[in-house]
Design a protein around this motif. Structure first.
Motif, PDB file in Angstrom:
ATOM      1  N   ASP A  81       0.810  -1.223   0.000  1.00 26.58           N
ATOM      2  CA  ASP A  81       0.000   0.000   0.000  1.00 26.58           C
ATOM      3  C   ASP A  81       0.840   1.269   0.000  1.00 26.58           C
ATOM      4  OD1 ASP A  81       0.995  -0.366   2.548  1.00 26.58           O
ATOM      5  OD2 ASP A  81      -0.817   0.368   3.552  1.00 26.58           O
ATOM      6  N   ARG A  82       2.138   1.126  -0.123  1.00 27.23           N
ATOM      7  CA  ARG A  82       3.007   2.311  -0.189  1.00 27.23           C
ATOM      8  C   ARG A  82       3.651   2.415  -1.577  1.00 27.23           C
ATOM      9  NH1 ARG A  82       0.322   3.596   3.395  1.00 27.23           N
ATOM     10  NH2 ARG A  82       0.912   4.345   5.470  1.00 27.23           N
ATOM     11  N   ALA A  83       2.906   2.006  -2.586  1.00 26.11           N
ATOM     12  CA  ALA A  83       3.388   2.077  -3.972  1.00 26.11           C
ATOM     13  C   ALA A  83       2.304   2.665  -4.860  1.00 26.11           C
ATOM     14  CB  ALA A  83       3.777   0.698  -4.484  1.00 26.11           C
ATOM     15  N   VAL A  84       2.731   3.351  -5.899  1.00 25.47           N
ATOM     16  CA  VAL A  84       1.869   3.635  -7.043  1.00 25.47           C
ATOM     17  C   VAL A  84       2.520   2.915  -8.216  1.00 25.47           C
ATOM     18  CG1 VAL A  84       1.007   5.812  -6.140  1.00 25.47           C
ATOM     19  CG2 VAL A  84       3.012   5.817  -7.600  1.00 25.47           C
ATOM     20  N   CYS A  85       1.689   2.308  -9.049  1.00 23.66           N
ATOM     21  CA  CYS A  85       2.198   1.417 -10.087  1.00 23.66           C
ATOM     22  C   CYS A  85       1.684   1.801 -11.462  1.00 23.66           C
ATOM     23  CB  CYS A  85       1.780  -0.025  -9.782  1.00 23.66           C
ATOM     24  SG  CYS A  85       2.449  -0.663  -8.239  1.00 23.66           S
ATOM     25  N   ALA A  86       2.499   1.536 -12.465  1.00 23.73           N
ATOM     26  CA  ALA A  86       2.111   1.695 -13.860  1.00 23.73           C
ATOM     27  C   ALA A  86       1.951   0.308 -14.462  1.00 23.73           C
ATOM     28  CB  ALA A  86       3.164   2.493 -14.622  1.00 23.73           C
ATOM     29  N   LEU A  87       0.839   0.092 -15.159  1.00 18.18           N
ATOM     30  CA  LEU A  87       0.534  -1.202 -15.742  1.00 18.18           C
ATOM     31  C   LEU A  87       0.323  -1.061 -17.238  1.00 18.18           C
ATOM     32  CD1 LEU A  87      -2.097  -2.495 -13.148  1.00 18.18           C
ATOM     33  CD2 LEU A  87       0.372  -2.890 -13.126  1.00 18.18           C
ATOM     34  N   LEU A  88       0.798  -2.045 -17.985  1.00 20.30           N
ATOM     35  CA  LEU A  88       0.573  -2.120 -19.424  1.00 20.30           C
ATOM     36  C   LEU A  88       0.092  -3.523 -19.734  1.00 20.30           C
ATOM     37  CD1 LEU A  88       0.793  -0.804 -22.224  1.00 20.30           C
ATOM     38  CD2 LEU A  88       3.137  -1.645 -22.344  1.00 20.30           C
ATOM     39  N   ASP A  89      -1.112  -3.629 -20.241  1.00 22.96           N
ATOM     40  CA  ASP A  89      -1.728  -4.940 -20.480  1.00 22.96           C
ATOM     41  C   ASP A  89      -1.727  -5.786 -19.209  1.00 22.96           C
ATOM     42  OD1 ASP A  89      -2.143  -4.220 -23.077  1.00 22.96           O
ATOM     43  OD2 ASP A  89      -0.487  -5.397 -23.888  1.00 22.96           O
ATOM     44  N   GLY A  90      -1.931  -5.130 -18.075  1.00 22.83           N
ATOM     45  CA  GLY A  90      -1.985  -5.826 -16.804  1.00 22.83           C
ATOM     46  C   GLY A  90      -0.647  -6.182 -16.210  1.00 22.83           C
ATOM     47  N   GLN A  91       0.436  -5.868 -16.909  1.00 23.16           N
ATOM     48  CA  GLN A  91       1.781  -6.192 -16.418  1.00 23.16           C
ATOM     49  C   GLN A  91       2.400  -4.962 -15.783  1.00 23.16           C
ATOM     50  OE1 GLN A  91       4.681  -7.232 -19.379  1.00 23.16           O
ATOM     51  NE2 GLN A  91       6.038  -8.221 -17.906  1.00 23.16           N
ATOM     52  N   LEU A  92       3.069  -5.171 -14.661  1.00 21.90           N
ATOM     53  CA  LEU A  92       3.745  -4.083 -13.971  1.00 21.90           C
ATOM     54  C   LEU A  92       4.935  -3.599 -14.795  1.00 21.90           C
ATOM     55  CD1 LEU A  92       3.897  -2.487 -11.244  1.00 21.90           C
ATOM     56  CD2 LEU A  92       5.535  -4.229 -10.490  1.00 21.90           C
ATOM     57  N   VAL A  93       4.937  -2.301 -15.146  1.00 25.00           N
ATOM     58  CA  VAL A  93       6.034  -1.742 -15.931  1.00 25.00           C
ATOM     59  C   VAL A  93       6.687  -0.540 -15.246  1.00 25.00           C
ATOM     60  CG1 VAL A  93       5.188  -2.585 -18.156  1.00 25.00           C
ATOM     61  CG2 VAL A  93       4.420  -0.341 -17.303  1.00 25.00           C
ATOM     62  N   GLY A  94       6.163  -0.138 -14.101  1.00 22.55           N
ATOM     63  CA  GLY A  94       6.764   0.975 -13.383  1.00 22.55           C
ATOM     64  C   GLY A  94       6.186   1.066 -11.988  1.00 22.55           C
ATOM     65  N   LEU A  95       6.974   1.562 -11.065  1.00 22.22           N
ATOM     66  CA  LEU A  95       6.465   1.781  -9.714  1.00 22.22           C
ATOM     67  C   LEU A  95       7.257   2.870  -9.024  1.00 22.22           C
ATOM     68  CD1 LEU A  95       7.569  -0.885  -7.101  1.00 22.22           C
ATOM     69  CD2 LEU A  95       8.597  -0.773  -9.354  1.00 22.22           C
ATOM     70  N   GLY A 132       4.275  16.987   7.947  1.00 22.58           N
ATOM     71  CA  GLY A 132       3.764  17.601   6.729  1.00 22.58           C
ATOM     72  C   GLY A 132       4.483  17.187   5.468  1.00 22.58           C
ATOM     73  N   GLN A 133       5.401  16.231   5.555  1.00 22.39           N
ATOM     74  CA  GLN A 133       6.149  15.765   4.392  1.00 22.39           C
ATOM     75  C   GLN A 133       5.744  14.346   3.997  1.00 22.39           C
ATOM     76  OE1 GLN A 133      10.351  15.894   5.222  1.00 22.39           O
ATOM     77  NE2 GLN A 133      10.608  17.885   4.266  1.00 22.39           N
ATOM     78  N   LEU A 134       5.781  14.085   2.714  1.00 22.77           N
ATOM     79  CA  LEU A 134       5.757  12.730   2.180  1.00 22.77           C
ATOM     80  C   LEU A 134       7.106  12.504   1.522  1.00 22.77           C
ATOM     81  CD1 LEU A 134       3.017  10.866   0.220  1.00 22.77           C
ATOM     82  CD2 LEU A 134       5.273  11.121  -0.807  1.00 22.77           C
ATOM     83  N   VAL A 135       7.787  11.426   1.887  1.00 23.34           N
ATOM     84  CA  VAL A 135       9.091  11.113   1.316  1.00 23.34           C
ATOM     85  C   VAL A 135       8.906  10.091   0.201  1.00 23.34           C
ATOM     86  CG1 VAL A 135      11.331  10.038   1.727  1.00 23.34           C
ATOM     87  CG2 VAL A 135      10.410  11.659   3.382  1.00 23.34           C
ATOM     88  N   MET A 136       9.362  10.422  -0.988  1.00 17.44           N
ATOM     89  CA  MET A 136       9.305   9.509  -2.121  1.00 17.44           C
ATOM     90  C   MET A 136      10.616   8.732  -2.179  1.00 17.44           C
ATOM     91  SD  MET A 136       7.966  10.295  -5.970  1.00 17.44           S
ATOM     92  CE  MET A 136       9.505  10.609  -6.811  1.00 17.44           C
ATOM     93  N   ASP A 137      10.516   7.410  -2.343  1.00 14.42           N
ATOM     94  CA  ASP A 137      11.688   6.544  -2.279  1.00 14.42           C
ATOM     95  C   ASP A 137      12.371   6.323  -3.615  1.00 14.42           C
ATOM     96  OD1 ASP A 137      11.426   6.185   0.460  1.00 14.42           O
ATOM     97  OD2 ASP A 137      10.107   4.464   0.227  1.00 14.42           O
ATOM     98  N   GLY A 138      11.793   6.797  -4.693  1.00 13.13           N
ATOM     99  CA  GLY A 138      12.420   6.601  -5.992  1.00 13.13           C
ATOM    100  C   GLY A 138      11.477   5.930  -6.971  1.00 13.13           C
ATOM    101  N   ILE A 139      11.889   5.921  -8.230  1.00 15.48           N
ATOM    102  CA  ILE A 139      11.062   5.406  -9.319  1.00 15.48           C
ATOM    103  C   ILE A 139      11.827   4.322 -10.072  1.00 15.48           C
ATOM    104  CG2 ILE A 139      10.028   6.005 -11.551  1.00 15.48           C
ATOM    105  CD1 ILE A 139       9.460   8.760 -10.445  1.00 15.48           C
ATOM    106  N   ALA A 140      11.128   3.248 -10.390  1.00 16.46           N
ATOM    107  CA  ALA A 140      11.686   2.186 -11.223  1.00 16.46           C
ATOM    108  C   ALA A 140      10.763   1.984 -12.418  1.00 16.46           C
ATOM    109  CB  ALA A 140      11.815   0.888 -10.426  1.00 16.46           C
TER     110      ALA A 140
END
Length: 211
Positions: free
Chosen positions: A60-74, A118-126
């Motif tokens: 629950d601490r991820a946002v994800c990108a999907l292409l044809d249902g496959q994980l391609v980014g988070l 008051g901060q949200l820390v982003m851990d990086g993008i893959a």
């Protein structure tokens, strides 16, 4: 065959919150591909690191990108004391043993970043190499920004290392500003980087676009 969202009729990239069930291994492999150079001294070898990351993800601490249902980014973020990647000290010691685990804990402590009020820390993008350059990173950043706004955060904070200028350029395009650079030349030989820059972006007030 590379993934293509425009020429092969595979459809658009969609963004969702939370890691889909069953995608933990795929997420861990992508995370390692993006950050293995940085995390290697603490979690190597890869055949041990990837399963460890997969077993300790907070979905629950991820946002994800999907292409044809496959994980391609988070993109992972830290909020409320929990981040995308977990794993307690005892979990590290169980996985790597006490003799080898203790120095790894010291290295992992170097990467710990805690949000201020008051901060949200982003851990990086893959992002999957097959679709880089298609705006997936920007989509993920804006979804993290939406999470931050809903959680009434004032700003998003992240750290970027000096050997990743591509990531820094993306963050700057998406409104992040460098506020501090910590130079650590003594870590270059061990971790492969010699400086960490902290960047921040203000969170827009929800509804401000209609004003």
């Amino acid at each position: 065959m590379g993934l293509d969202t425009t020429d092969t009729g595979t459809g658009p990239v969609t963004v969702r919150r939370g890691l889909p069930a069953g995608a933990e291994r795929r997420a861990a492999e992508m995370y390692w591909n993006a950050f293995g150079r940085k995390l290697g001294p603490a979690l190597n070898p890869p055949d041990k690191a990837v399963p460890f990351i997969a077993a300790h993800l907070n979905a629950d601490r991820a946002v994800c990108a999907l292409l044809d249902g496959q994980l391609v980014g988070l993109a992972g973020y830290q909020l409320g004391g929990r981040a995308l990647t977990g794993g307690s000290a005892s979990a590290v010691l169980r996985a790597y043993g006490h003799l080898r685990g203790l120095p790894r804990l010291l290295l992992l402590a170097l990467f710990e970043r805690h949000p201020a009020p008051g901060q949200l820390v982003m851990d990086g993008i893959a992002v999957d190499p097959g679709i880089r350059g298609r705006g997936v990173g920007s989509l993920l950043i804006e979804e993290v920004a939406a999470v931050a706004a809903e959680q009434h955060c004032r700003e998003i904070r992240l750290d970027v290392i000096d050997t990743n200028p591509r990531a820094r350029a993306l963050y700057e395009r998406r409104g992040f500003t460098a506020v501090r650079t910590e130079r650590t030349p003594y870590l270059r030989g061990l971790l492969g980087f010699g400086a960490v820059t902290t960047m921040r972006r203000a969170v827009a007030t929800r509804g401000a676009g209609e004003l």
